[in-house]
Design an enzyme around this catalytic site. Sequence first.
Site, short mmCIF file in Angstrom:
data_model
loop_
_atom_site.label_atom_id
_atom_site.label_comp_id
_atom_site.label_asym_id
_atom_site.label_seq_id
_atom_site.Cartn_x
_atom_site.Cartn_y
_atom_site.Cartn_z
N CYS A 47 0.82 -1.20 0.00
CA CYS A 47 0.00 0.00 0.00
C CYS A 47 0.86 1.27 0.00
O CYS A 47 1.98 1.27 0.50
CB CYS A 47 -0.86 0.02 1.25
SG CYS A 47 -1.87 -1.44 1.43
N ARG A 87 5.29 0.08 -6.28
CA ARG A 87 5.25 -0.73 -5.06
C ARG A 87 4.27 -1.90 -5.19
O ARG A 87 4.27 -2.80 -4.36
CB ARG A 87 4.84 0.13 -3.86
CG ARG A 87 5.88 1.17 -3.50
CD ARG A 87 5.35 2.10 -2.45
NE ARG A 87 5.05 1.40 -1.23
CZ ARG A 87 5.85 1.34 -0.18
NH1 ARG A 87 6.99 1.95 -0.22
NH2 ARG A 87 5.51 0.69 0.90
N TRP A 93 -2.98 -2.70 -1.51
CA TRP A 93 -2.57 -4.07 -1.83
C TRP A 93 -3.33 -4.93 -0.82
O TRP A 93 -3.07 -4.86 0.39
CB TRP A 93 -1.07 -4.19 -1.63
CG TRP A 93 -0.44 -5.45 -2.12
CD1 TRP A 93 -0.13 -5.78 -3.41
CD2 TRP A 93 0.01 -6.55 -1.32
NE1 TRP A 93 0.47 -7.00 -3.45
CE2 TRP A 93 0.57 -7.50 -2.19
CE3 TRP A 93 -0.01 -6.83 0.05
CZ2 TRP A 93 1.09 -8.71 -1.75
CZ3 TRP A 93 0.51 -8.02 0.49
CH2 TRP A 93 1.07 -8.95 -0.41
N ASN A 101 -1.90 2.28 5.87
CA ASN A 101 -1.03 1.14 5.55
C ASN A 101 -0.81 0.38 6.85
O ASN A 101 -0.61 1.00 7.89
CB ASN A 101 0.34 1.61 5.05
CG ASN A 101 0.29 2.22 3.68
OD1 ASN A 101 -0.76 2.23 3.05
ND2 ASN A 101 1.42 2.73 3.22
N GLY A 102 -0.78 -0.95 6.76
CA GLY A 102 -0.52 -1.74 7.96
C GLY A 102 -1.68 -2.67 8.25
O GLY A 102 -2.57 -2.87 7.41
N GLU A 106 19.28 -17.33 -6.61
CA GLU A 106 18.87 -16.00 -7.06
C GLU A 106 18.45 -16.02 -8.53
O GLU A 106 17.46 -15.39 -8.92
CB GLU A 106 20.01 -15.00 -6.81
CG GLU A 106 19.77 -13.58 -7.27
CD GLU A 106 18.55 -12.91 -6.65
OE1 GLU A 106 17.94 -13.45 -5.72
OE2 GLU A 106 18.19 -11.82 -7.14
N LYS A 135 14.76 -14.86 -9.71
CA LYS A 135 14.54 -13.79 -10.69
C LYS A 135 13.69 -14.30 -11.84
O LYS A 135 12.74 -13.65 -12.27
CB LYS A 135 15.87 -13.30 -11.28
CG LYS A 135 16.68 -12.28 -10.59
CD LYS A 135 16.10 -10.96 -10.23
CE LYS A 135 15.30 -11.02 -8.97
NZ LYS A 135 15.91 -10.48 -7.78
N GLU A 169 9.95 -14.98 -10.73
CA GLU A 169 9.11 -13.85 -10.33
C GLU A 169 8.72 -12.95 -11.50
O GLU A 169 7.64 -12.38 -11.50
CB GLU A 169 9.73 -13.04 -9.19
CG GLU A 169 10.93 -12.22 -9.54
CD GLU A 169 11.46 -11.41 -8.36
OE1 GLU A 169 10.67 -10.90 -7.57
OE2 GLU A 169 12.69 -11.30 -8.25
N HIS A 199 19.51 -36.12 -5.43
CA HIS A 199 18.78 -36.59 -4.24
C HIS A 199 17.27 -36.35 -4.37
O HIS A 199 16.59 -36.20 -3.36
CB HIS A 199 19.34 -35.90 -2.99
CG HIS A 199 20.77 -36.24 -2.74
ND1 HIS A 199 21.19 -37.50 -2.40
CD2 HIS A 199 21.91 -35.49 -2.83
CE1 HIS A 199 22.51 -37.52 -2.27
NE2 HIS A 199 22.96 -36.30 -2.54
N LYS A 253 6.84 -4.22 -3.94
CA LYS A 253 8.25 -3.84 -3.78
C LYS A 253 8.73 -3.99 -2.35
O LYS A 253 9.79 -4.53 -2.11
CB LYS A 253 8.47 -2.42 -4.28
CG LYS A 253 9.92 -1.98 -4.24
CD LYS A 253 10.79 -2.83 -5.16
CE LYS A 253 12.27 -2.54 -5.02
NZ LYS A 253 13.08 -3.62 -5.61
C1 F6R Z 1 13.00 -10.32 -5.24
C2 F6R Z 1 12.87 -9.33 -4.18
C3 F6R Z 1 12.44 -9.79 -2.85
C4 F6R Z 1 13.11 -8.96 -1.74
C5 F6R Z 1 12.53 -9.34 -0.37
C6 F6R Z 1 13.25 -8.62 0.76
O1 F6R Z 1 13.44 -9.74 -6.43
O2 F6R Z 1 13.07 -8.17 -4.40
O3 F6R Z 1 12.68 -11.15 -2.67
O4 F6R Z 1 14.49 -9.20 -1.78
O5 F6R Z 1 11.17 -9.02 -0.34
O6 F6R Z 1 13.14 -7.24 0.61
P1 F6R Z 1 14.05 -6.25 1.44
O7 F6R Z 1 15.46 -6.44 1.00
O8 F6R Z 1 13.53 -4.89 1.13
O9 F6R Z 1 13.89 -6.61 2.89
#
Ligand code: F6R
Length: 595
Positions: A2, A27, A72, A98-99, A468, A472, A475, A491, A590
């Site tokens: 949000c 976001r 959100w 928000n929250g 990673e 990537k 997602e 395994h 985000k």
């Molecule tokens: C993936 C991504 C998320 C963040 C995770 C932690 O591309 O961006 O997996 O890494 O939500 O976010 P932060 O680093 O802001 O705590």
Amino acid sequence: MCGIVGYIGERQAKPILLNCLARLEYRGYDSCGIAVAGGKLQVHKDAVRVGVLKEKLPRRLEGKIGIGHTRWATHGGPTKANAHPHCDCTGKITVVHNGIIYNFQQLHQQLIEEGHTFTSETDTEVIPHLIEKYFTGDLEEAVARALAEMEGSYAIAVLMEGRPELIAARKDSPLIIGIGDGENFIASDVPAVLDHTSRVVYLEDGDIAVVRKEGFQVKRKGKVVDRQPHQVTWSVGDAQKGGYEHFMLKEIHEQPKVIRDTIRAYLTADEADSNRDIFTEGGEREILILACGTSYHAALVGKYVLEQLFRVPVRTEIASEFGFLGQTSARSQAVVITQSGETADALKAIKKLRSEGCPVTVITNVIGSSATRLADQVLCTQAGPEISVAATKSYTAQLMALYWMALPLARIDLRRKDSLIAELRQLPGRVQRILDDEEKIAQHAAQIAKYDHVFFIGRGINYPVALEGALKLKEISYIHAEGYAAGELKHGPFALLSSEAPVVAIVAPDNTYDAMLTSIKEVKARNSPVLALVEEGDEVIEEVADSVIVVPKVEPLFSPVVNTVVLQLLAYYAAKERGCPIDFPRNLAKSVTVE
Ligand code: F6R
């Protein structure tokens, strides 16, 4: 997640609120709305994008004070009724939030018994009703009394018809005041206001601010407190696409600069010797690194780096699991990595660590974020604002911070240390070479995009890189991808290998090389096509793999940087090939400010 915006000043609020909301779109959200007070308070909201809401708004929606929100969904689906702002029974008090309010069921029931009627399924809607209940002429006091009833986390902005002020308050959810000239702003995130001002005040937990056009006053437990403005160094341009098709591509391309800026910031003056106090010297100790998602993958690389250079045991924990399993001892020192500094799971872990007496260093990209206020020490990464939901440059900046942490105390001879620092300085150029050759990676990505399942394998320091790479790809391209330590495939996951499931193998010329070669041969024997990342000059793997991406030669300890950049581009171009909304993948946000 949000987003909150608010405006009070001499200009029409509607276009400003819409502009600020558009700056928060990155976001992630599913509905949005604004409230503007001219003579009468008007609320317009829907489960649509900001651009669509703008088209639906009445042309004559006039007023110089207003609030807005991108939602959100948490309590109640993404519907018009559940979108913010929410109003009280009179329709004169309106709130964006928000929250999460944990005791909302109880408050909701109590307010219904007192005669209030509700129109949404949200927890937020109890807030305007509580304010209505307590309002006797002083809006600030009514908000304070309402907040005192609420358990949970909140950042709120409150607007009441006929009042020349906005009220802002926060607890465990970020909120800033943007300071203009004869006008002021409220926002949950700095980029929202960057078009209008770069002077911001970060509110702290428990703060209640009265924001007027000519100024603001912050109180805490009824007493006025001083909150100094900060000058934001990010520019609007930093938070815009700058000619790139997507923020993600722009941010991938910014990585040579991010590495260069980091090196400049961290390795000046005393070379790598300026951070001696991050970890206390002497005695037995244990370093604990906690994070979520991509930041957790940086933590896993950090474990290898710190253990190899610093020679102390390092434990990594997923921040969201730490509350259930995590143990600390008197020997523990913690590092929490969080790009946004607002991830609820990371904040909860910091609080638990601090409550157990464990010193916490936070690595974050956002100065003034909640994590920076909770930590004992802060190490700020130099990535600049990251808009794309998928983290790229912030991850690289985190790796740089971890290298920098490890180098000063490295228990290695001076010549090796000097050579590592010299190698670090070469990294921006190496990454640039990958970017210059991205067309080739795009061609490999077009092949990967044809599959529905992809495995990523690596060993040693490149095992987290496999995780990673898979994260990537899944997602942003929605291709099912899994990252494995190469030795683990046999395994269980071997059962899924076939000509329909390619394997991306990350090969580094370190002590894992021979084992990786064996893994690739085993995979080939199960008919999976293999795309290998190999260092330039390698001819052995090329013979075995179906195709290779050649990566510039770097010190193996720094190979996660170059290999990850390749995998970011692979994911980006695969997602593009599939026509996915790269910067705003479905269901993701985000910064994840809820548990
Ligand atoms: C993936 C991504 C998320 C963040 C995770 C932690 O591309 O961006 O997996 O890494 O939500 O976010 P932060 O680093 O802001 O705590």
